[in-house]
Enzyme design. Sequence first.
Site: not given
Ligand code: NAP
Ligand code: G4F
Length: 318
Positions: A123, A125, A147
């Site tokens: 990520s 992050e 995280y």
């Molecule tokens: P998500 O929608 O939160 O999906 C997470 C998945 O992991 C869900 O299927 C969840 O199952 C499963 N899970 C959680 N805890 C688990 C455990 N202990 N054992 C087995 N499965 C578990 O996340 P996403 O946005 O699809 O992201 C996919 C991956 O990419 C994650 O690793 C995230 O950290 C990473 N990532 C995401 C972003 C982004 O912007 N979306 C960016 C960079 C990296 P349940 O449905 O049962 O909760």
């Molecule tokens: O949507 P966010 O919660 O995503 P964040 O923290 O960037 O993380 C996501 O992206 C990562 C990749 O860079 C992934 F690895 C991670 O798993 C996840 O998918 O927050 C985005 C921004 C932050 O700066 C937060 O402080 O939005 C700001 N924000 C402002 N108000 C808020 C809010 N975020 C959330 N969730 N809720 C609010 O009310």
Amino acid sequence: MKKALITGITGQDGSYLADLLLDKGYKVYGLKRRTATPNFENIKHIQNEIEFFSGDLRDMTSLAEAVQAIQPDEVYNLAAQSFVGDSWRQPIYTSEVTGLGVTNMLESIRLSKPDARFYQASSSEMFGKVIETPQTENTPFYPRSPYGVAKVYGHWITVNYRESYGMYACSGILFNHESPRRGIEFVTRKVSDSVAKIKLGLQDKLLLGNLDAKRDWGFAGDYVKAMWLMLQQEEPDDYVIATGETHTVKELIEIAFEHVGLNWQDYVVQDARFMRPAEVDILLGDPTKAKKQLNWEPQVNFEQLVKMMVENDLQKYQ
Ligand code: NAP
Ligand code: G4F
């Protein structure tokens, strides 16, 4: 027929990746946690085409049995405690799932299918309090949350299994990517869902935290293609996947409210409960390597993404 195991198949990315791999003719296996109530919302349209294994990233026995039984060609490790905000409230749990869970998965593969190709969901992050902008594959990490720290561990253990055992293990350093299947607590979906409800008279206010944070937001459907491409190369490697554009949370809100003919200032209220103990102020990725070596290009821009999400939530409530 190629066999792929996806952990996190019920999540946003897992569901788009399953769509993609089924289209490509793969046999798709999904690792799914046991839950009291079903959470098939994102995969209900393909549920019957997937073979499920019950398991948890913290329980290596469940992972090892799945790998042993499936003998997968490719493993995509997408499961994680993925919400940054909650990682301060559940730091140990987050370390166990998002960090150590990666080693459980890698060990399961090393022991019974070492030639399987492995994708780790790293990520942006990990860049946290960024050392340089834009961020590339060579930018040093400075994580700013439990995280982010857990993801750095997952990243380096993946690199180490590649270098120690010669495994085909890749790390995709993905910047934020969103979609109508995004979890409701992430800011894009929180905004699109609230804007739809406000437009339809079902909600009065939208409470948010830091509006000045900047993110490089793309579309999840584009990003899962990059995951697949990484596992089709001659050599395993790590890649930044991003759009190369950054926008503030405020811009996100402006576009979303404007799309339904409303002024965001009439509805948005800042609330300290949504501020974080430490913030990642700006993320901006440089996807040059992925564009050159994987021939990958994002297809959906920021404005199209926000409108797509608002439209989806409007339809849902209408
Ligand atoms: P998500 O929608 O939160 O999906 C997470 C998945 O992991 C869900 O299927 C969840 O199952 C499963 N899970 C959680 N805890 C688990 C455990 N202990 N054992 C087995 N499965 C578990 O996340 P996403 O946005 O699809 O992201 C996919 C991956 O990419 C994650 O690793 C995230 O950290 C990473 N990532 C995401 C972003 C982004 O912007 N979306 C960016 C960079 C990296 P349940 O449905 O049962 O909760
Ligand atoms: O949507 P966010 O919660 O995503 P964040 O923290 O960037 O993380 C996501 O992206 C990562 C990749 O860079 C992934 F690895 C991670 O798993 C996840 O998918 O927050 C985005 C921004 C932050 O700066 C937060 O402080 O939005 C700001 N924000 C402002 N108000 C808020 C809010 N975020 C959330 N969730 N809720 C609010 O009310």
